[in-house]
Design an enzyme around this catalytic site. Structure first.
Site, short mmCIF file in Angstrom:
data_model
loop_
_atom_site.label_atom_id
_atom_site.label_comp_id
_atom_site.label_asym_id
_atom_site.label_seq_id
_atom_site.Cartn_x
_atom_site.Cartn_y
_atom_site.Cartn_z
N GLU A 108 20.43 27.15 49.86
CA GLU A 108 20.50 28.22 50.73
C GLU A 108 21.39 28.55 51.60
OE1 GLU A 108 16.47 28.00 51.82
OE2 GLU A 108 15.46 28.57 50.18
N ASP A 143 9.36 35.70 44.19
CA ASP A 143 9.37 34.83 45.25
C ASP A 143 7.77 35.03 45.60
OD1 ASP A 143 11.77 34.17 45.68
OD2 ASP A 143 12.15 35.45 47.12
#
Lengths: 294, 229
Positions: free
Chosen positions: A131, A12
């Site tokens: 997600e 990330d």
């Protein structure tokens, strides 16, 4: 003969930094993504995933630089996601050196974007990120903007629709489990993996070796994304002080307070463990007569 | 005239997929390449790469629209180094069963067919195959054991694949390597004269994949040297 399961470090990224948070929030800076990427490449990563976690909100020039640096020295598939909204966005990330892109927000807002992108770049280039937040009633719903925004879209129906529209893979991230070390959401993985023909990459939650095995054997994942377990190993035991890695707040990170619920595991050991447990995956042989680009 | 000293290798650009990483892999082994649809460059370059991901029918339509079918066939007729990658391998065959059937370049006799979606036990198989798989030399043909393109590649090495379809050659003596996906054994690389083609992506297969490029680079320069004499 079963297929080979891919082990994919997930990085990330925020601005120029590799970060890790909990539930995709509360981000800590860990170092330079390209340093970690090179380390994982040299230790048998099957692919890499870069997610620009704030790109939906800010601009992303620094991401292009990171992709570019990475692509010069690593030659395994690199998937890049975060804030890609247009065909031109996809093209520029591919030009910078990505092999695949992952789409979430733009695809949910306009599902036809998946069709359009897969016709132009090929299905194998288009990964759909879902997600997921599990609701109080047990329903799995898809969120956008890194788990921040509610859509009401039901996950299984969306996964099937994405496949019909031409998605090549699904990156299935449990926001509930992300950064917690409490294990993958096996029910979520199984539900989606059983219902689509395209590969599903499980993401969010692994804190120990058994979690990874469970995602594959019980969940039926075709690939597993791993973040904290690997990053922690790099920080704790790898040659972090050797100059191989750029400066970071090393002492604080080494204290392990960022990684309370994680066991640190090096990639080759994860693979060895999986093979011993009957999972087939690519054994990486470091021996080669050609040393690669200087 | 294209500057052939500048562009040793032509990577054919026909609108199918990401060519940048093929170019980067070339650069990493010292091959100067150009991404192009220029017929003169395709005919004259020291080596030509036909890459590609996506649908077979779209690819053939693009090649026809861009008037590249003749140029590619003429190029192959010159017996100079030619490398097909993934869809670029499949296009060399006679035809594909993809979406109702399409004619290919017909340089290698054979068909392109789809992986089964269910195995013998009735279990669902994930198609496309996405990921690493092992590449075994075709031992029936001992001549291939020493094939320059496989120099320093161990038998059974892992390479990276993304595909739903695979090539079935009429003449199996052109099968260079074999790979097994979910109980289907198929041709994962072929070799016929100056044509080499891989179903896997050497540009995404780490150092061993780059070794394939390195080997091919040596084939290209050896051929260019030969031409000078």
């Amino acid at each position: 003969m079963a297929k080979n399961i891919r082990i994919i470090p997930r990085l990330d990224i925020k601005g120029p930094n590799l970060v890790k948070g909990i539930h995709l929030e509360g981000l800590r800076v860990l170092g330079k993504p390209e340093d970690f990427a090179r380390f994982y490449y040299e230790h048998g990563a099957d692919e890499l995933i870069y997610i620009d976690v704030v790109a939906s909100l800010y601009n992303r020039n620094s991401l292009h630089n990171i992709i570019n640096k990475t692509a010069q020295e690593i030659f395994i598939p690199l998937t890049v996601g975060g804030g890609l909204r247009t065909i031109e966005d996809i093209r520029s990330v591919l030009r910078a050196g990505a092999d695949k892109v992952s789409l979430n927000t733009a695809a949910i807002k306009n599902p036809n974007f998946i069709y359009e992108a897969s016709r132009i770049f090929g299905s194998s280039t288009i990964v759909i990120t879902i997600e997921v937040i599990r609701q109080a009633d047990g329903k799995y719903l898809a969120y956008i903007d890194n788990g921040r925004e509610y859509t009401g879209v039901e996950v299984l129906a969306w996964a099937k629709r994405a496949e019909e529209l031409g998605a090549g893979e699904i990156l299935l991230t449990s926001v509930d489990r992300d950064g917690t070390g409490s294990g993958y959401d096996l029910e979520l993985i199984k539900t989606v993996s059983d219902s689509v023909a395209i590969p599903v990459i499980a993401s969010g939650g692994p804190g120990k070796l058994e979690d990874v095995k469970d995602a594959i054997i019980q969940g039926g994942a075709d690939a597993v994304a791993i973040a904290s377990m690997l990053h922690y190993h790099v920080i704790k035991e790898a040659e972090f002080d050797s100059g191989l890695f750029s400066e970071g707040n090393v002492e604080f990170l080494k204290s392990g307070r960022v990684f309370t619920n994680f066991k640190s595991e090096p990639l080759p050991l994860i693979k060895k463990y999986l093979i011993d447990e009957g999972v087939q995956c690519r054994l990486y042989n470091e021996q080669d007569t050609y040393a690669g680009p200087k | 005239m294209p500057d052939l000293n500048k562009h040793q290798v032509a990577i054919i650009d026909y609108g199918m997929g990401n060519l940048f990483n093929v170019q980067r892999a070339c650069a990493s082994v010292g091959l100067r390449s150009v991404i192009t649809a220029d017929k003169d460059i395709i005919l004259q370059a020291g080596g030509v790469i036909l890459p590609g991901v996506g649908a077979f029918g779209d690819a053939m339509n693009n090649l026809k629209k861009m008037d590249l079918v003749g140029a590619i066939k003429d190029r192959i007729g010159l017996s100079k180094p030619f490398l097909g990658i993934c869809l670029g391998m499949q296009l060399l065959l006679t035809e594909s069963e993809e979406f109702g059937g399409h004619k290919g370049l017909d340089v290698i006799k054979g068909r392109v067919i789809k992986f089964n979606s269910i195995d013998k036990a009735g279990r669902k198989i994930k198609v496309p195959q996405v990921g690493w798989n092992r590449v075994f030399f075709n031992k029936i043909h001992p001549a291939f054991q020493g094939a320059p393109i496989l120099q320093n590649i161990p038998d059974g090495e892992y390479m990276y694949f993304v595909h739903s379809y695979y090539a079935v050659l009429d003449d199996t003596s052109f099968v260079l390597t074999k790979t097994n996906y979910e109980d289907t054994e198929y041709c994962s690389a072929l070799l016929k004269d100056s044509i080499c083609a891989t179903q896997f992506h050497p540009e995404k297969s780490g150092l061993k994949g780059l070794r394939v490029f390195k080997n091919w680079a040596q084939i290209v320069s050896a051929h260019s040297e030969l031409m000078k004499k």
